[in-house]
Design an enzyme around this catalytic site. Structure first.
Site, PDB file in Angstrom:
ATOM      1  N   LYS A 116     -24.748 -11.951 -51.519  1.00 39.68           N
ATOM      2  CA  LYS A 116     -25.010 -12.752 -52.744  1.00 39.68           C
ATOM      3  C   LYS A 116     -26.229 -12.619 -53.370  1.00 39.68           C
ATOM      4  CE  LYS A 116     -22.421 -16.914 -51.125  1.00 39.68           C
ATOM      5  NZ  LYS A 116     -22.307 -18.374 -50.733  1.00 39.68           N
ATOM      6  N   LYS A 167     -12.158  -9.264 -48.182  1.00 38.64           N
ATOM      7  CA  LYS A 167     -11.732 -10.305 -47.626  1.00 38.64           C
ATOM      8  C   LYS A 167     -11.258 -11.169 -49.097  1.00 38.64           C
ATOM      9  CE  LYS A 167     -15.205 -13.696 -47.573  1.00 38.64           C
ATOM     10  NZ  LYS A 167     -16.323 -14.823 -47.096  1.00 38.64           N
ATOM     11  N   LYS A 197     -13.193 -16.918 -52.821  1.00 39.54           N
ATOM     12  CA  LYS A 197     -13.090 -17.935 -53.947  1.00 39.54           C
ATOM     13  C   LYS A 197     -13.726 -17.335 -55.088  1.00 39.54           C
ATOM     14  CE  LYS A 197     -15.188 -20.839 -50.886  1.00 39.54           C
ATOM     15  NZ  LYS A 197     -15.598 -22.266 -50.203  1.00 39.54           N
TER      16      LYS A 197
HETATM   17  P1  TYM Z   1     -17.005 -21.143 -46.862  1.00 41.05           P
HETATM   18  O1  TYM Z   1     -16.816 -22.283 -47.465  1.00 41.05           O
HETATM   19  O2  TYM Z   1     -17.269 -19.678 -47.367  1.00 41.05           O
HETATM   20  O3  TYM Z   1     -15.581 -20.808 -45.980  1.00 41.05           O
HETATM   21  C1  TYM Z   1     -15.064 -22.130 -45.323  1.00 41.05           C
HETATM   22  C2  TYM Z   1     -14.375 -21.653 -44.000  1.00 41.05           C
HETATM   23  O4  TYM Z   1     -13.232 -20.722 -44.437  1.00 41.05           O
HETATM   24  C3  TYM Z   1     -13.323 -19.248 -43.735  1.00 41.05           C
HETATM   25  N1  TYM Z   1     -13.004 -18.320 -44.702  1.00 41.05           N
HETATM   26  C4  TYM Z   1     -11.852 -17.361 -44.285  1.00 41.05           C
HETATM   27  N2  TYM Z   1     -11.207 -17.311 -43.346  1.00 41.05           N
HETATM   28  C5  TYM Z   1     -10.340 -16.303 -43.092  1.00 41.05           C
HETATM   29  N3  TYM Z   1      -9.958 -15.348 -44.315  1.00 41.05           N
HETATM   30  C6  TYM Z   1     -10.814 -15.540 -45.348  1.00 41.05           C
HETATM   31  N4  TYM Z   1     -10.424 -14.644 -46.441  1.00 41.05           N
HETATM   32  C7  TYM Z   1     -11.879 -16.322 -45.266  1.00 41.05           C
HETATM   33  N5  TYM Z   1     -12.709 -16.925 -46.387  1.00 41.05           N
HETATM   34  C8  TYM Z   1     -13.255 -17.942 -45.814  1.00 41.05           C
HETATM   35  C9  TYM Z   1     -14.824 -19.231 -43.419  1.00 41.05           C
HETATM   36  O5  TYM Z   1     -15.134 -18.394 -42.338  1.00 41.05           O
HETATM   37  C10 TYM Z   1     -15.167 -20.670 -43.193  1.00 41.05           C
HETATM   38  O6  TYM Z   1     -14.951 -20.896 -41.757  1.00 41.05           O
HETATM   39  N6  TYM Z   1     -21.466 -20.903 -44.690  1.00 41.05           N
HETATM   40  C11 TYM Z   1     -19.937 -21.654 -44.466  1.00 41.05           C
HETATM   41  C12 TYM Z   1     -20.034 -23.268 -44.579  1.00 41.05           C
HETATM   42  C13 TYM Z   1     -20.675 -23.952 -43.501  1.00 41.05           C
HETATM   43  C14 TYM Z   1     -20.564 -24.084 -42.206  1.00 41.05           C
HETATM   44  C15 TYM Z   1     -21.469 -24.851 -41.660  1.00 41.05           C
HETATM   45  C16 TYM Z   1     -19.420 -23.649 -41.351  1.00 41.05           C
HETATM   46  C17 TYM Z   1     -22.003 -24.580 -43.835  1.00 41.05           C
HETATM   47  N7  TYM Z   1     -22.348 -25.062 -42.648  1.00 41.05           N
HETATM   48  C18 TYM Z   1     -21.477 -25.218 -40.433  1.00 41.05           C
HETATM   49  C19 TYM Z   1     -19.441 -24.055 -40.151  1.00 41.05           C
HETATM   50  C20 TYM Z   1     -20.406 -24.595 -39.452  1.00 41.05           C
HETATM   51  C21 TYM Z   1     -19.200 -21.330 -45.746  1.00 41.05           C
HETATM   52  O7  TYM Z   1     -19.789 -20.810 -46.801  1.00 41.05           O
HETATM   53  O8  TYM Z   1     -18.050 -21.256 -45.494  1.00 41.05           O
END
Ligand code: TYM
Length: 334
Positions: free
Chosen positions: A115, A197, A200
């Site tokens: 990032k 991967k 978004k």
């Molecule tokens: P975020 O918002 O980027 O993604 C949300 C969830 O989606 C999963 N994910 C994927 N899984 C499989 N293939 C992909 N291409 C893919 N892209 C995203 C992510 O692994 C995630 O589970 N930091 C976290 C949000 C967060 C969080 C937390 C998660 C904040 N606090 C506490 C768990 C517990 C994030 O940015 O996820």
């Protein structure tokens, strides 16, 4: 443990359009295992502002995301679905945990490095300490289990390290959480570059399936998906494009890679891509219909938002008060 059940916490950022990766890697598993746990599913809007956001857009996306949680099958009567920014304990615990986290640990986080490279003009302290806020989210509810995609594993390891360090000083304050990684869909790759991967923030919209894409768009994106040169549907590392499509197909149909290979034996990539596209449409269409229906019921969504924020605030306060006492903050006078 809460009411005799283990606790589950997870969250998603209200940034960008949710992708099939978010759904298969996280949201779908959340629904599958929800009944076994006392659950907290947060729309982590505080994490989102580590990157500049348009305020009106962020508010809109946060509501969309919260509605999608429900549309995917999470009953808000049974699952605590709420906005992170509505519960004060996340920021308060994050501050305390900041004082138990080393710069060196945060410097090693690959998501920070990625990032920071992408937003070189705005490498703010929040972006750097983002994993500490994530640790606070999880530890605030004494979570046992955290269902995430593989990309969040490093943050979860750090959460465990911080919790263990804190417990080492003050006794058993935090439950040490475990990651829950689904058997399929834990890392959905871009349809245009299977080495990356699905994300978004990908500039190429053809690489990602968005949860709100209409059926025609979904089919078109799968038709254009990058495949390999072997011209057969075989699940192997040498064919990363096909492997990714097989994974998506299996996650949407419940079939195994071996069954999929047999089903498409002797058939070309064209037939297979069409079938993958249709399997995704059959999963996303009901989700989209339910989303449209829920979005019309403003009063219902508002009541979910209010009631669950109160519930989360109540439970999180228990941990927070305990932690504040442990570190030596003066007691509140009642
Ligand atoms: P975020 O918002 O980027 O993604 C949300 C969830 O989606 C999963 N994910 C994927 N899984 C499989 N293939 C992909 N291409 C893919 N892209 C995203 C992510 O692994 C995630 O589970 N930091 C976290 C949000 C967060 C969080 C937390 C998660 C904040 N606090 C506490 C768990 C517990 C994030 O940015 O996820």
């Amino acid at each position: 443990m809460l009411d005799g059940k283990k606790v589950l916490f997870s969250g998603m950022q209200a940034t960008g359009n949710l992708t099939l990766g978010n759904y298969l890697g996280a949201l779908k598993n959340w629904v599958t295992i929800a009944d076994e746990y006392e659950t907290f599913y947060s729309v982590v809007d505080m994490h989102s502002i580590t990157v500049r956001q348009d305020p009106a857009e962020l508010r809109k996306r946060a509501r969309t995301l919260l509605t999608l949680y429900i549309a995917a099958g999470l009953d808000p009567e049974k699952n605590c679905i709420y906005y992170q920014s509505h519960v004060t304990g996340h920021a308060e615990l994050a501050w305390i945990l900041n004082c138990f986290t080393y710069m060196g640990e945060l410097n090693r986080m690959t998501q920070f490095k990625d990032k920071a490279a992408k937003h070189a003009d705005n490498i703010n302290a929040g972006l750097f300490t983002y994993p500490v806020l994530m640790a606070a989210d999880i530890l605030l509810y004494q979570s046992d289990v955290v269902p995430v995609g593989i990309d969040q594993m490093q943050h979860l390891e750090l959460t465990r390290d911080i919790a263990q360090r804190f417990n080492g000083v003050y006794g058993d304050v935090f439950t040490i959480p475990e990651a829950y990684i689904g058997k399929v869909g834990a890392k959905v790759m871009s349809l245009q570059d299977p080495a990356k991967k699905m994300s978004k923030s990908d500039e190429n919209p053809n690489g990602s399936i968005y949860l709100m894409d209409d059926p025609d768009t979904i089919i078109r994106k799968f038709k254009r998906a990058v495949t390999d040169s072997e011209a057969c549907v075989r699940y192997c590392e040498e064919q990363p494009g096909i492997k990714n499509l097989i994974d998506i197909y299996c996650a949407c149909t419940g079939k195994t890679p071996a069954e999929t290979e047999r089903e498409f034996d002797g058939k070309g990539y064209g037939d297979f891509k069409m079938a993958v596209g249709e399997s995704v449409v059959s999963v996303l269409k009901p989700l989209q219909d339910r989303f449209a229906e829920l979005s019309r019921d403003k009063a219902y969504l508002d009541s979910v938002i209010k009631n669950n924020a109160e519930k989360a605030q109540y439970f999180s306060n228990k941990t927070l008060r305990k932690v504040q006492k442990k570190v030596g903050f003066p007691e509140r006078i009642r």
